[in-house]
Design an enzyme around this catalytic site. Structure first.
Site, PDB file in Angstrom:
ATOM      1  N   SER A 100       0.985  -1.258  -0.032  1.00 23.91           N
ATOM      2  CA  SER A 100      -0.035   0.156   0.017  1.00 23.91           C
ATOM      3  C   SER A 100       0.875   1.264  -0.020  1.00 23.91           C
ATOM      4  CB  SER A 100      -0.946   0.024   1.181  1.00 23.91           C
ATOM      5  OG  SER A 100      -0.230  -0.169   2.281  1.00 23.91           O
ATOM      6  N   ASP A 155       5.645  -6.615   2.487  1.00 23.64           N
ATOM      7  CA  ASP A 155       5.191  -7.162   1.354  1.00 23.64           C
ATOM      8  C   ASP A 155       6.037  -7.472   0.106  1.00 23.64           C
ATOM      9  OD1 ASP A 155       2.584  -7.637   1.869  1.00 23.64           O
ATOM     10  OD2 ASP A 155       1.898  -5.681   1.275  1.00 23.64           O
ATOM     11  N   LYS A 209       5.252 -11.177   3.545  1.00 15.87           N
ATOM     12  CA  LYS A 209       3.818 -11.342   3.333  1.00 15.87           C
ATOM     13  C   LYS A 209       3.641 -11.485   1.626  1.00 15.87           C
ATOM     14  CE  LYS A 209       0.188  -8.218   3.893  1.00 15.87           C
ATOM     15  NZ  LYS A 209      -0.073  -8.162   2.345  1.00 15.87           N
ATOM     16  N   GLU A 246      -8.609  -9.956   3.798  1.00 16.68           N
ATOM     17  CA  GLU A 246      -9.023  -8.749   3.593  1.00 16.68           C
ATOM     18  C   GLU A 246     -10.462  -8.649   2.894  1.00 16.68           C
ATOM     19  OE1 GLU A 246      -6.284  -6.289   1.480  1.00 16.68           O
ATOM     20  OE2 GLU A 246      -7.499  -4.696   1.232  1.00 16.68           O
TER      21      GLU A 246
HETATM   22  O1  KIV Z   1      -0.468  -3.266   1.567  1.00 15.45           O
HETATM   23  C1  KIV Z   1      -0.905  -3.539   2.788  1.00 15.45           C
HETATM   24  O2  KIV Z   1      -1.040  -2.322   3.285  1.00 15.45           O
HETATM   25  C2  KIV Z   1      -1.716  -4.490   2.939  1.00 15.45           C
HETATM   26  C3  KIV Z   1      -2.646  -4.618   3.893  1.00 15.45           C
HETATM   27  C4  KIV Z   1      -3.816  -3.877   3.692  1.00 15.45           C
HETATM   28  C5  KIV Z   1      -2.999  -5.811   4.526  1.00 15.45           C
HETATM   29  O3  KIV Z   1      -1.310  -5.671   2.378  1.00 15.45           O
END
Ligand code: KIV
Length: 272
Positions: free
Chosen positions: A43, A81, A110, A177
């Site tokens: 994000s 991520d 993640k 989500e």
């Molecule tokens: O990228 C992000 O912030 C996310 C969250 C919304 C779980 O994956």
């Protein structure tokens, strides 16, 4: 919570608090506030870097921001991520994980979707992996846009099966989500790993929110699942306007914001 995967897993059945942070000051504040875990989510792309969505985010950018967040939160469990397509093959996903864990200091990675074989390979190599199901923004277009997932029988069955497959592949936790509350609760009851909800109701083992949504910055995005704890956008705009007015009116800087020379220097330089 201790900064390790075992401690995270032991939070199953608890109320895990997770928030995104992409830089030193935010991560530091999150740690000082006592959150359990910080997510350097992709994000980052739409929230901080001004991209249309998360897909343009580069590995380099996540590495850079994860390292900054780690400098701000040395004691807190930090998840980063894997950006879009950096997990397209196991080899790529391993390279991305190596950089995020060893170079940037993340504790875990993640990745989005039911990429069971990639997860299995990462876990076998010793990478702690958090899964992410439901609305997966990197592939939102294939899911029909940013909408609730798993509402009908077919969708709900697939989500439950994917959750169980990811668990079997070795994820230590699972983000859900934009999933109906009853389904998120049912998945939470059936998997042994903690679930972290965002737009998934109160039946998960934890919650994650995007920091900028939580503080209302810049303030024009407020989906149903976000609770705003600060009208930060309004406060920051007002502060910046006050600053601009003060500078234009000659009220800033005032004498208390300025430094003085030692007596006689101006005269000695012949500038008096
Ligand atoms: O990228 C992000 O912030 C996310 C969250 C919304 C779980 O994956």
């Amino acid at each position: 919570m201790k900064r390790n995967v075992k401690a995270f897993r032991e939070k199953k059945g608890g109320r895990i608090v997770m928030v995104t942070a992409y830089d030193y000051p935010t991560a530091r504040l999150a740690e000082e506030a006592g959150v359990d875990a910080i997510l350097v989510g992709d994000s980052l792309g739409n929230v901080v870097l001004g991209y249309e969505d998360t897909r343009p985010v580069k590995l380099e950018e996540i590495v850079h921001h994860t390292a900054a967040a780690r400098r701000g939160a040395k004691q807190t469990f930090l998840v980063a991520d894997i950006p879009y397509l950096e997990d397209a093959t196991l080899e790529r996903a391993l390279l991305a994980s190596r950089r995020l864990l060893k170079e940037a200091g993340a504790d875990a990675v993640k990745l989005e979707g039911a990429k069971v074989e990639i997860v299995r390979g990462l876990v076998a190599a010793g990478v702690p992996v958090m899964g992410h199901l439901g609305l997966t923004p990197q592939t939102a277009s294939q899911l029909g846009g940013y909408r609730v997932q798993g509402r009908d029988l077919e969708g709900a069955r697939k989500l439950l099966e994917d959750a169980l497959r990811l668990e079997a592949a070795g994820v230590f936790a699972l983000v859900l989500e934009m999933v109906p509350s009853a389904l998120a609760r049912a998945i939470t009851e059936r998997v042994k790993v903690p679930t972290i909800g965002i737009g998934a109701g109160g039946g998960t083992d934890g919650q994650v929110l995007v920091f900028h949504d939580l503080i209302g910055v810049p303030g024009d995005f407020k989906p149903r699942f976000v609770k705003r704890y600060l009208e930060g956008g309004e406060l920051i705009r007002a502060a910046l306007s006050a600053y601009a007015e003060d500078v234009r009116a000659g009220r800033f800087p005032a004498p208390e914001h300025a430094y003085e020379l030692e007596p006689g220097v101006i005269e000695a330089l012949g500038l008096g």
